[in-house]
Design an enzyme around this catalytic site. Sequence first.
Site, PDB file in Angstrom:
ATOM      1  N   ARG A  82      -0.379 -13.923  30.222  1.00  0.00           N
ATOM      2  CA  ARG A  82       0.440 -14.223  31.404  1.00  0.00           C
ATOM      3  C   ARG A  82       0.165 -13.147  32.455  1.00  0.00           C
ATOM      4  NH1 ARG A  82       6.282 -14.188  29.126  1.00  0.00           N
ATOM      5  NH2 ARG A  82       6.833 -14.828  31.238  1.00  0.00           N
ATOM      6  N   SER A  92       2.384 -11.379  34.355  1.00  0.00           N
ATOM      7  CA  SER A  92       3.400 -10.387  34.668  1.00  0.00           C
ATOM      8  C   SER A  92       2.875  -8.976  34.419  1.00  0.00           C
ATOM      9  CB  SER A  92       4.660 -10.612  33.825  1.00  0.00           C
ATOM     10  OG  SER A  92       4.421 -10.269  32.469  1.00  0.00           O
ATOM     11  N   LYS A 147       7.672 -12.387  20.083  1.00  0.00           N
ATOM     12  CA  LYS A 147       8.985 -13.041  20.127  1.00  0.00           C
ATOM     13  C   LYS A 147       8.953 -14.315  20.982  1.00  0.00           C
ATOM     14  CE  LYS A 147      11.527 -10.912  23.967  1.00  0.00           C
ATOM     15  NZ  LYS A 147      12.789 -10.237  24.339  1.00  0.00           N
ATOM     16  N   ASP A 148       7.906 -14.476  21.794  1.00  0.00           N
ATOM     17  CA  ASP A 148       7.767 -15.687  22.607  1.00  0.00           C
ATOM     18  C   ASP A 148       7.132 -16.836  21.836  1.00  0.00           C
ATOM     19  OD1 ASP A 148       8.831 -14.467  24.852  1.00  0.00           O
ATOM     20  OD2 ASP A 148       6.875 -13.892  25.665  1.00  0.00           O
ATOM     21  N   THR A 179      22.249 -11.888  31.702  1.00  0.00           N
ATOM     22  CA  THR A 179      21.265 -12.216  30.672  1.00  0.00           C
ATOM     23  C   THR A 179      21.168 -13.730  30.559  1.00  0.00           C
ATOM     24  OG1 THR A 179      20.642 -12.071  28.333  1.00  0.00           O
ATOM     25  CG2 THR A 179      22.989 -12.072  28.809  1.00  0.00           C
ATOM     26  N   SER A 197      19.611 -15.011  27.770  1.00  0.00           N
ATOM     27  CA  SER A 197      19.414 -15.227  26.339  1.00  0.00           C
ATOM     28  C   SER A 197      20.701 -15.688  25.659  1.00  0.00           C
ATOM     29  CB  SER A 197      18.925 -13.926  25.688  1.00  0.00           C
ATOM     30  OG  SER A 197      19.118 -13.943  24.290  1.00  0.00           O
ATOM     31  N   LEU A 198      20.654 -16.856  25.013  1.00  0.00           N
ATOM     32  CA  LEU A 198      21.826 -17.336  24.273  1.00  0.00           C
ATOM     33  C   LEU A 198      22.176 -16.386  23.136  1.00  0.00           C
ATOM     34  CD1 LEU A 198      21.117 -21.173  23.997  1.00  0.00           C
ATOM     35  CD2 LEU A 198      22.705 -20.016  25.539  1.00  0.00           C
ATOM     36  N   ARG A 199      21.152 -15.829  22.487  1.00  0.00           N
ATOM     37  CA  ARG A 199      21.378 -14.881  21.392  1.00  0.00           C
ATOM     38  C   ARG A 199      22.188 -13.680  21.870  1.00  0.00           C
ATOM     39  NH1 ARG A 199      19.082 -10.181  20.556  1.00  0.00           N
ATOM     40  NH2 ARG A 199      17.558 -10.595  22.194  1.00  0.00           N
ATOM     41  N   ARG A 200      21.794 -13.141  23.006  1.00  0.00           N
ATOM     42  CA  ARG A 200      22.522 -11.992  23.549  1.00  0.00           C
ATOM     43  C   ARG A 200      23.918 -12.387  24.000  1.00  0.00           C
ATOM     44  NH1 ARG A 200      17.184 -10.081  26.853  1.00  0.00           N
ATOM     45  NH2 ARG A 200      16.270  -8.776  25.221  1.00  0.00           N
ATOM     46  N   ARG A 253      16.897 -14.556  35.074  1.00  0.00           N
ATOM     47  CA  ARG A 253      15.576 -14.477  34.480  1.00  0.00           C
ATOM     48  C   ARG A 253      14.647 -13.742  35.421  1.00  0.00           C
ATOM     49  NH1 ARG A 253      12.853 -19.682  33.309  1.00  0.00           N
ATOM     50  NH2 ARG A 253      11.208 -18.219  32.759  1.00  0.00           N
ATOM     51  N   GLY A 254      13.438 -13.485  34.948  1.00  0.00           N
ATOM     52  CA  GLY A 254      12.457 -12.786  35.769  1.00  0.00           C
ATOM     53  C   GLY A 254      11.953 -11.545  35.058  1.00  0.00           C
ATOM     54  N   THR A 304      12.556  -7.626  38.778  1.00  0.00           N
ATOM     55  CA  THR A 304      13.354  -8.709  39.343  1.00  0.00           C
ATOM     56  C   THR A 304      14.786  -8.649  38.830  1.00  0.00           C
ATOM     57  OG1 THR A 304      11.444 -10.165  39.581  1.00  0.00           O
ATOM     58  CG2 THR A 304      13.601 -11.212  39.513  1.00  0.00           C
ATOM     59  N   ARG A 305      14.952  -8.409  37.543  1.00  0.00           N
ATOM     60  CA  ARG A 305      16.303  -8.376  36.965  1.00  0.00           C
ATOM     61  C   ARG A 305      17.090  -7.158  37.439  1.00  0.00           C
ATOM     62  NH1 ARG A 305      15.791 -10.905  30.843  1.00  0.00           N
ATOM     63  NH2 ARG A 305      13.786 -11.904  31.173  1.00  0.00           N
ATOM     64  N   CYS A 329      14.656 -20.522  20.733  1.00  0.00           N
ATOM     65  CA  CYS A 329      15.629 -19.898  21.634  1.00  0.00           C
ATOM     66  C   CYS A 329      16.612 -20.900  22.239  1.00  0.00           C
ATOM     67  CB  CYS A 329      14.918 -19.122  22.734  1.00  0.00           C
ATOM     68  SG  CYS A 329      13.801 -20.100  23.718  1.00  0.00           S
TER      69      CYS A 329
END
Length: 299
Positions: A10, A12, A82-83, A126, A128-131, A148-149, A153-154, A242
């Site tokens: 990617r 980024s 993790k992706d 955040t 993330s549903l987990r977080r 996101r970002g 950005t965040r 996720c």
Amino acid sequence: MKKVIRVGTRSSELALKQTEMVINEIKKFRQDFEFEIVRITTQGDKLIDKPVNEIGGKGVFVKEIESALLKGEIDMAVHSMKDMPYEIPEKLKLMAVLKREDPKDVFISRDGTRFMNLKKGAKIGTSSLRRQVQLKALRPDIEIVSIRGNIKTRLKKMEELNLDGIVLAAAGLHRLGFENVITEYFPPDVVVPAPCQGILAVEIAENFEDIFQEFYSHIVDVKTLFEASVERKLLKTFGLDCRQPFGAYAQYGKENDGEKINIKIAYQKENKLLKGEVTGLIEETDKMIEKLIEEFGGI
């Protein structure tokens, strides 16, 4: 004439940094290779205004890269493991590389206040549903704002949206030199990390495997390899991505009575957050997972 290896990633800043880390490690053992970095834009990079769970889950960051591998447009790809979904396309192979970075989640406060000391109703960023689930279990009063970002950005959104703080992975902050913005680290039993958080992976097509195996032993970390295999096995066993809140962290270590693994799980079932922990010999991993599932009353 040096062989040119095309490496997909990617675009980024973090993805490019991670790709360079892997390339630089390979170069230590194969000076006869040259590397060409091929930047690939994924669906997850395009649809930055929606949570990942709404646009297809983990695969949105890798499908285009995997397609390039299958078409022979690149020789290998570097991912944040993790992706990666637990199902990998046929004719592709995924392998953990390098030593795992700190797997923990961290809290970044706008004014330096620690998470548990925030004012009532504090706004936390955040996607993330987990977080979200684990943070709300600690502080039911907080308001979650989906953002996101990339890291910059965040951090910018924290100021623009007047958030009290955001939660990110320590690994990315460490790799890009942003440790100074971290207010506190969440212990992995308090906020269980995402499966394979902090682990880098190389994905290759079958026709590149012989070349890759020539240097794989030099760039793999055994501890990281064991932890990645256990965490991906947990992901597959629970059948989750996720789109469902799920944290899993396996910690490998050697003791007098053998190689051991400690497994921590955070799992949402019927809108209730369940946590479990078990320790045992590495060869008993399957039994340990069965024990966790039994404690959860099934999955």
